[in-house]
Write a protein that holds these residues in place. Structure first.
Motif, PDB file in Angstrom:
ATOM      1  N   SER A 201      10.709  -5.321  -5.510  1.00 20.93           N
ATOM      2  CA  SER A 201      10.031  -5.144  -4.221  1.00 20.93           C
ATOM      3  C   SER A 201      10.792  -4.164  -3.337  1.00 20.93           C
ATOM      4  CB  SER A 201       9.882  -6.487  -3.503  1.00 20.93           C
ATOM      5  OG  SER A 201       9.099  -7.362  -4.262  1.00 20.93           O
ATOM      6  N   THR A 202      12.106  -4.256  -3.334  1.00 26.86           N
ATOM      7  CA  THR A 202      12.920  -3.335  -2.536  1.00 26.86           C
ATOM      8  C   THR A 202      12.752  -1.905  -3.021  1.00 26.86           C
ATOM      9  OG1 THR A 202      14.511  -5.091  -2.097  1.00 26.86           O
ATOM     10  CG2 THR A 202      15.274  -2.839  -1.768  1.00 26.86           C
ATOM     11  N   ARG A 203      12.740  -1.708  -4.347  1.00 29.12           N
ATOM     12  CA  ARG A 203      12.532  -0.351  -4.885  1.00 29.12           C
ATOM     13  C   ARG A 203      11.181   0.209  -4.448  1.00 29.12           C
ATOM     14  NH1 ARG A 203      15.273  -2.445  -9.379  1.00 29.12           N
ATOM     15  NH2 ARG A 203      13.359  -3.041 -10.435  1.00 29.12           N
ATOM     16  N   LEU A 204      10.138  -0.610  -4.507  1.00 29.71           N
ATOM     17  CA  LEU A 204       8.814  -0.132  -4.094  1.00 29.71           C
ATOM     18  C   LEU A 204       8.787   0.208  -2.604  1.00 29.71           C
ATOM     19  CD1 LEU A 204       6.385  -2.509  -6.012  1.00 29.71           C
ATOM     20  CD2 LEU A 204       6.778  -0.091  -6.432  1.00 29.71           C
ATOM     21  N   LEU A 205       9.330  -0.682  -1.784  1.00 29.94           N
ATOM     22  CA  LEU A 205       9.278  -0.471  -0.333  1.00 29.94           C
ATOM     23  C   LEU A 205      10.151   0.702   0.106  1.00 29.94           C
ATOM     24  CD1 LEU A 205       9.226  -4.193   0.811  1.00 29.94           C
ATOM     25  CD2 LEU A 205       7.315  -2.577   0.814  1.00 29.94           C
ATOM     26  N   ASN A 206      11.118   1.081  -0.700  1.00 28.77           N
ATOM     27  CA  ASN A 206      11.936   2.254  -0.401  1.00 28.77           C
ATOM     28  C   ASN A 206      11.318   3.544  -0.919  1.00 28.77           C
ATOM     29  OD1 ASN A 206      14.001   1.028   1.035  1.00 28.77           O
ATOM     30  ND2 ASN A 206      15.088   0.465  -0.833  1.00 28.77           N
ATOM     31  N   ASN A 207      10.225   3.447  -1.667  1.00 28.36           N
ATOM     32  CA  ASN A 207       9.570   4.622  -2.241  1.00 28.36           C
ATOM     33  C   ASN A 207       8.139   4.770  -1.738  1.00 28.36           C
ATOM     34  OD1 ASN A 207      11.655   5.663  -3.936  1.00 28.36           O
ATOM     35  ND2 ASN A 207      11.361   3.880  -5.250  1.00 28.36           N
ATOM     36  N   SER A 208       7.969   4.851  -0.434  1.00 31.72           N
ATOM     37  CA  SER A 208       6.682   5.146   0.222  1.00 31.72           C
ATOM     38  C   SER A 208       5.638   4.038   0.113  1.00 31.72           C
ATOM     39  CB  SER A 208       6.088   6.455  -0.299  1.00 31.72           C
ATOM     40  OG  SER A 208       6.946   7.525  -0.026  1.00 31.72           O
ATOM     41  N   TRP A 209       6.032   2.811  -0.160  1.00 31.96           N
ATOM     42  CA  TRP A 209       5.118   1.683  -0.139  1.00 31.96           C
ATOM     43  C   TRP A 209       5.407   0.868   1.103  1.00 31.96           C
ATOM     44  CZ3 TRP A 209       1.341   0.857  -3.858  1.00 31.96           C
ATOM     45  CH2 TRP A 209       1.426   1.647  -5.004  1.00 31.96           C
ATOM     46  N   SER A 210       4.391   0.191   1.620  1.00 35.25           N
ATOM     47  CA  SER A 210       4.593  -0.665   2.790  1.00 35.25           C
ATOM     48  C   SER A 210       3.805  -1.963   2.603  1.00 35.25           C
ATOM     49  CB  SER A 210       4.148   0.040   4.067  1.00 35.25           C
ATOM     50  OG  SER A 210       2.772   0.344   4.008  1.00 35.25           O
ATOM     51  N   LEU A 211       4.255  -3.009   3.271  1.00 34.70           N
ATOM     52  CA  LEU A 211       3.580  -4.307   3.198  1.00 34.70           C
ATOM     53  C   LEU A 211       2.179  -4.176   3.773  1.00 34.70           C
ATOM     54  CD1 LEU A 211       6.533  -6.570   4.355  1.00 34.70           C
ATOM     55  CD2 LEU A 211       5.685  -6.267   2.030  1.00 34.70           C
TER      56      LEU A 211
ATOM     57  N   LYS B  39       0.847  -1.189   0.000  1.00 35.87           N
ATOM     58  CA  LYS B  39       0.000   0.000   0.000  1.00 35.87           C
ATOM     59  C   LYS B  39       0.882   1.238   0.000  1.00 35.87           C
ATOM     60  CE  LYS B  39      -3.812   2.026   2.584  1.00 35.87           C
ATOM     61  NZ  LYS B  39      -4.687   1.856   3.747  1.00 35.87           N
ATOM     62  N   HIS B  40       0.521   2.201  -0.844  1.00 34.28           N
ATOM     63  CA  HIS B  40       1.250   3.464  -0.883  1.00 34.28           C
ATOM     64  C   HIS B  40       0.832   4.298   0.322  1.00 34.28           C
ATOM     65  CE1 HIS B  40       2.595   7.407  -2.466  1.00 34.28           C
ATOM     66  NE2 HIS B  40       3.570   6.646  -2.925  1.00 34.28           N
ATOM     67  N   LYS B  41       1.815   4.807   1.063  1.00 34.99           N
ATOM     68  CA  LYS B  41       1.535   5.486   2.335  1.00 34.99           C
ATOM     69  C   LYS B  41       0.729   6.762   2.158  1.00 34.99           C
ATOM     70  CE  LYS B  41       5.575   3.544   4.565  1.00 34.99           C
ATOM     71  NZ  LYS B  41       6.926   3.785   5.040  1.00 34.99           N
ATOM     72  N   GLN B  42       1.021   7.565   1.127  1.00 39.92           N
ATOM     73  CA  GLN B  42       0.314   8.832   0.965  1.00 39.92           C
ATOM     74  C   GLN B  42      -1.027   8.678   0.251  1.00 39.92           C
ATOM     75  OE1 GLN B  42       3.728   8.734   0.161  1.00 39.92           O
ATOM     76  NE2 GLN B  42       4.335   9.740   2.068  1.00 39.92           N
ATOM     77  N   SER B  43      -1.061   7.937  -0.847  1.00 39.59           N
ATOM     78  CA  SER B  43      -2.275   7.874  -1.656  1.00 39.59           C
ATOM     79  C   SER B  43      -3.229   6.756  -1.251  1.00 39.59           C
ATOM     80  CB  SER B  43      -1.908   7.692  -3.134  1.00 39.59           C
ATOM     81  OG  SER B  43      -1.331   6.419  -3.341  1.00 39.59           O
ATOM     82  N   GLY B  44      -2.734   5.733  -0.567  1.00 42.62           N
ATOM     83  CA  GLY B  44      -3.576   4.615  -0.176  1.00 42.62           C
ATOM     84  C   GLY B  44      -3.809   3.596  -1.280  1.00 42.62           C
ATOM     85  N   VAL B  45      -3.143   3.763  -2.423  1.00 49.32           N
ATOM     86  CA  VAL B  45      -3.275   2.823  -3.535  1.00 49.32           C
ATOM     87  C   VAL B  45      -2.694   1.474  -3.118  1.00 49.32           C
ATOM     88  CG1 VAL B  45      -2.513   2.318  -5.896  1.00 49.32           C
ATOM     89  CG2 VAL B  45      -3.181   4.631  -5.277  1.00 49.32           C
ATOM     90  N   VAL B  46      -3.414   0.408  -3.442  1.00 47.07           N
ATOM     91  CA  VAL B  46      -2.964  -0.943  -3.117  1.00 47.07           C
ATOM     92  C   VAL B  46      -2.602  -1.652  -4.414  1.00 47.07           C
ATOM     93  CG1 VAL B  46      -3.652  -3.163  -2.140  1.00 47.07           C
ATOM     94  CG2 VAL B  46      -4.412  -1.050  -1.059  1.00 47.07           C
ATOM     95  N   LYS B  47      -1.432  -2.290  -4.441  1.00 44.04           N
ATOM     96  CA  LYS B  47      -1.042  -3.124  -5.577  1.00 44.04           C
ATOM     97  C   LYS B  47      -0.209  -4.281  -5.065  1.00 44.04           C
ATOM     98  CE  LYS B  47       3.005  -0.940  -7.665  1.00 44.04           C
ATOM     99  NZ  LYS B  47       3.451  -0.226  -8.841  1.00 44.04           N
ATOM    100  N   HIS B  48       0.363  -5.055  -5.950  1.00 42.09           N
ATOM    101  CA  HIS B  48       1.114  -6.247  -5.563  1.00 42.09           C
ATOM    102  C   HIS B  48       2.584  -6.115  -5.924  1.00 42.09           C
ATOM    103  CE1 HIS B  48      -2.991  -7.931  -5.908  1.00 42.09           C
ATOM    104  NE2 HIS B  48      -2.613  -8.599  -4.833  1.00 42.09           N
ATOM    105  N   CYS B  49       3.430  -6.646  -5.060  1.00 45.14           N
ATOM    106  CA  CYS B  49       4.813  -6.897  -5.422  1.00 45.14           C
ATOM    107  C   CYS B  49       4.984  -8.412  -5.353  1.00 45.14           C
ATOM    108  CB  CYS B  49       5.790  -6.161  -4.505  1.00 45.14           C
ATOM    109  SG  CYS B  49       5.860  -6.754  -2.809  1.00 45.14           S
TER     110      CYS B  49
END
Length: 126
Positions: free
Chosen positions: A97-107, A35-45
């Motif tokens: 997955s690492t790139r996403l989690l380092n750019n405002s995404w969280s599990l 989930k993106h922390k600011q926008s709340g968008v949910v996607k998959h890694c």
């Protein structure tokens, strides 16, 4: 068995050996919700061996929205005469997955799936 059938079986084992080895050592590709922390968008890694990268190569980063990385992968594949395409399925899901989690995404999956993702990606639990 005829000699040609044996040859075909050996050839198939050689061609698919990266897929077989990747699945044994890294496990099958597994979707994890993020989930993106600011926008709340949910996607998959994804975690584990990237069988999609094995079959589709540099198109995978392009389809996932990483066009520049896909172009770099194409260039590296051409320069290495395809060897890069055999190595990247072992690395791509973890890098993506690492790139996403380092750019405002969280599990944002079940605790069991989050634990699997942390372990496969290499995230320390505090």
């Amino acid at each position: 068995m005829t000699m040609s059938l044996v040859f075909v079986l050996i050839l198939l084992c050689l061609i698919f050996s990266p897929l077989i080895l990747g699945s044994i050592f890294l496990g099958w590709q597994k979707k994890i919700k993020i989930k993106h922390k600011q926008s709340g968008v949910v996607k998959h890694c994804h975690t584990g061996y990237s069988w999609t990268y094995f079959f589709f190569g540099f198109f995978v980063p392009i389809f996932r929205g990483e066009v520049s990385i896909g172009v770099f992968h194409l260039i590296f594949s051409l320069v290495t005469f395809g060897i890069f395409q055999l190595i990247m399925p072992f690395l791509y899901n973890k890098q993506y997955s690492t790139r996403l989690l380092n750019n405002s995404w969280s599990l944002n999956d079940s605790e069991e799936n989050n634990a699997i993702a942390r372990q496969k990606i290499g995230i320390a639990t505090d």
